[in-house]
Design an enzyme around this catalytic site. Sequence first.
Site, PDB file in Angstrom:
ATOM      1  N   GLU A 123       0.902  -1.380   0.432  1.00  0.00           N
ATOM      2  CA  GLU A 123      -0.277  -0.040  -0.173  1.00  0.00           C
ATOM      3  C   GLU A 123       0.492   1.146   0.212  1.00  0.00           C
ATOM      4  OE1 GLU A 123      -2.396  -0.615   3.546  1.00  0.00           O
ATOM      5  OE2 GLU A 123      -4.392  -1.776   2.153  1.00  0.00           O
ATOM      6  N   GLU A 132      -7.054  -7.904  -0.830  1.00  0.00           N
ATOM      7  CA  GLU A 132      -7.569  -7.534   0.558  1.00  0.00           C
ATOM      8  C   GLU A 132      -8.896  -7.132   0.266  1.00  0.00           C
ATOM      9  OE1 GLU A 132      -5.421  -4.750   3.559  1.00  0.00           O
ATOM     10  OE2 GLU A 132      -3.537  -5.754   2.774  1.00  0.00           O
TER      11      GLU A 132
END
Length: 832
Positions: free
Chosen positions: A179, A248
């Site tokens: 991320e 995710e």
Amino acid sequence: MVGSTNQNIYIAVAGEKEVSATVSYDSKAIIINGKRRILMSGSIHYPRSTPQMWPDLIAKAKEGGLDVIQTYVFWNGHEPSPGQYYFEDRYDLVRFIKLVQQAGLYVHLRIGPYVCAEWNFGGFPVWLKYVPGIAFRTDNEPFKAAMQKFTEKIVSMMKAEKLFETQGGPIIMSQIENEFGPVEWEIGAPGKAYTKWAAQMAVGLGTGVPWIMCKQDDAPDPVINTCNAFYCENFTPNAKYKPKMWTENWTGWFTEFGGAVPTRPAEDVALSVAKFIQNGGSFVNYYMYHGGTNFGRTAGGPFIATSYDYDAPLDEYGLPREPKWGHLRDLHKAIKLSEAALVSADPTVTKLGSNQEAHVFRSKSGACAAFLANYDTKYSVKVTFGNAQYDLPRWSISILPDCKTAVFNTARIGAQSSQKKMIPVSSGFSWQSYNEESPTADDQDATVNYGLWEQINVTRDSTDYLWYMTDVNIDPNEGFLKNGQDPLLTIWSAGHALQVFVNGQLSGTVYGGMDNPKLTFSNNIKLRAGINKISLLSISVGLPNVGVHFETWNAGVLGPVTLKGLNEGTRDLSKQKWSYKIGLKGEALSLHTVTGSSSVEWVEGSLLVKKQPMTWYKTTFNAPGGSEPVALDMSSMGKGQIWINGQSIGRHWPGYIAHGSCGACDYAGYYTEKKCKTNCGEPSQRWYHVPRSWLNPSGNLLVVFEEWGGDPSGISLVKRTTGSVCADIFEGQPTLKNWGMLASGKINRPKAHLWCPPGQKITDIKFASYGLPEGTCGSFREGSCHAHKSYDAFQKNCIGQQSCSVTVAPEVFGGDPCPETMKKLSVEAACS
């Protein structure tokens, strides 16, 4: 590793011998040994459970329809000091991966090595912060050197154990960074340079399997960029030859101390997956599939709770969370029935109504699969598709693996529900107490300095606790000594909690929260003429795990510290002489261990200290019989830490009551972490998981350190068991169990299936209604239509059995109680 931009074919060499196994990708999917795959994955983090739990967690994941287990690699657990590595017990990464392989599942290894994950310091070892010239996660040579060294260490270990798929192992993908896109966007050019370097470094390691970067739109070829979010159906990779992957899918959200507990409805999780697949997605990972526990001091944040349950399909204790686990299992079966069409064709999308549409996949070989969607959040509809009509509940998608027969609907749960309960099995412990002493500025082993030090620079995160101590000299002529107006002590701290002692007496406690860890203490304090001892206990609650350059964030008393109301006005204590002491006396004595606890005199009986701050407690107990998971009910305590047989359960903080807004939860409509919260007005975390493998048959040592002042007599050991099981089935509801009959055109008669866990049987039918029952499992009630013989079949077929099933049809319940109406059956059975 060799990769061409267009075809992205990976060839691996293990040692000197070329192996035939390959992992590659194209625009449709990951390709394993020449076959495109729709892959369902779930995150299970090995340090958040015990090695003894791993086989069962993995088996339940496989039974739940997963193909892949995804895990981060936790740098701070594996390299606690520079060059000193640890891969044992809960950090035995190789053992974990081999267990996944033995179960016949693949592994997605997210090396990072930054993990975020609500993990202490985002997974970075604290020593990394003190490497000269370092800046985290940017184009910084000291950081890149350390990151590359650890990444190479992990890849070399995996190669040595032949764990990559191209070597015959289970690892089909790896991840570098995590991320980083939002951080890159903020820091600009150095971030872009770092992204390019990280990708090239990883690809250069020659793993033979693809690398991914999540939330990284500019991931350089051949690295695949992927999506992390509650919904990812509109995500597109940054090149047309890369597959659409979701690393995710958040099954819930983390719990923070002081916050309500988030949940996410099973119907919405299933809908999000179906939307992603119908839009061309081919890889979905649930974050988390089993959240587990932040044992020890591994929780980050700060203020992340010890429980990392995450409302995952497998709960913190490793038990299926029903109906989420079963509903997603059924979803996976429906998707796998459709796989041949999904990996072979792009969907054709047609409108079926204002908020309804069909996604149809047709392969050249004749395979056909359809997804029928109703995005309306208020109204169910009937749509015409092909030569048939289909009922679509609001906010739902039906899956038709043959473009004719609906076998699954995201809003119609056919899986069993259950009500878990905590049953006390051991209480009334015989406690002993020991008072933690409050040190003072003249302690011989204290470190002296002028001014205030930042906490982590001093403790290096070896403990939550740092004492700040100073003396305050009060002239006998001070006016407040005569007029009784006590002076005001004000302390500014970067967090996270603070206890203030004046002449050995607690004068107040303050603490921050996740939204604002900083705090201010401002109280009038009792001082006497002469020397007064001020002792401040600064307490950290996990280091930050996310943010731009979070390694620069501070903790502890940074000041100013002022005393107002003296003859001189306001006295600034910040720059005077302060003494520092790292940790507690009880920590130095290892009171949490058998040996350490025997080194001091404890008191018991009538001398036992209760509801006093800074107190250690210990007791011994025998392990309860059975195999059910166990936990400690800490509701009578305030804040502190817990150990069992020397192992740290983690921080307890039931005294932090959950704030926020809790109320009814409607599955329909887009989900956020602020929706569907529970526990408002109650402790954010009451129960603390005690792994069975940490217990001996008898003589287990339980040690609790209590900062605030709780009553240990209220602590009990509880078993997590299933209290009741439920089924909630709509008439004519598609079920995968009778897919064969459906495909052959035979009548669809769903069944209500009930089963209790091993060792338990159905002892009572608490509720049964065929008609229009209302409510949910645990709170069912009869509606306007009810068949008078609704209980009969269940009492006959289920009482005394571990499992049973009953067909949902009018004749089973004494006839149709409301003809021309779509009915359903709701039933709740007690297990004991």
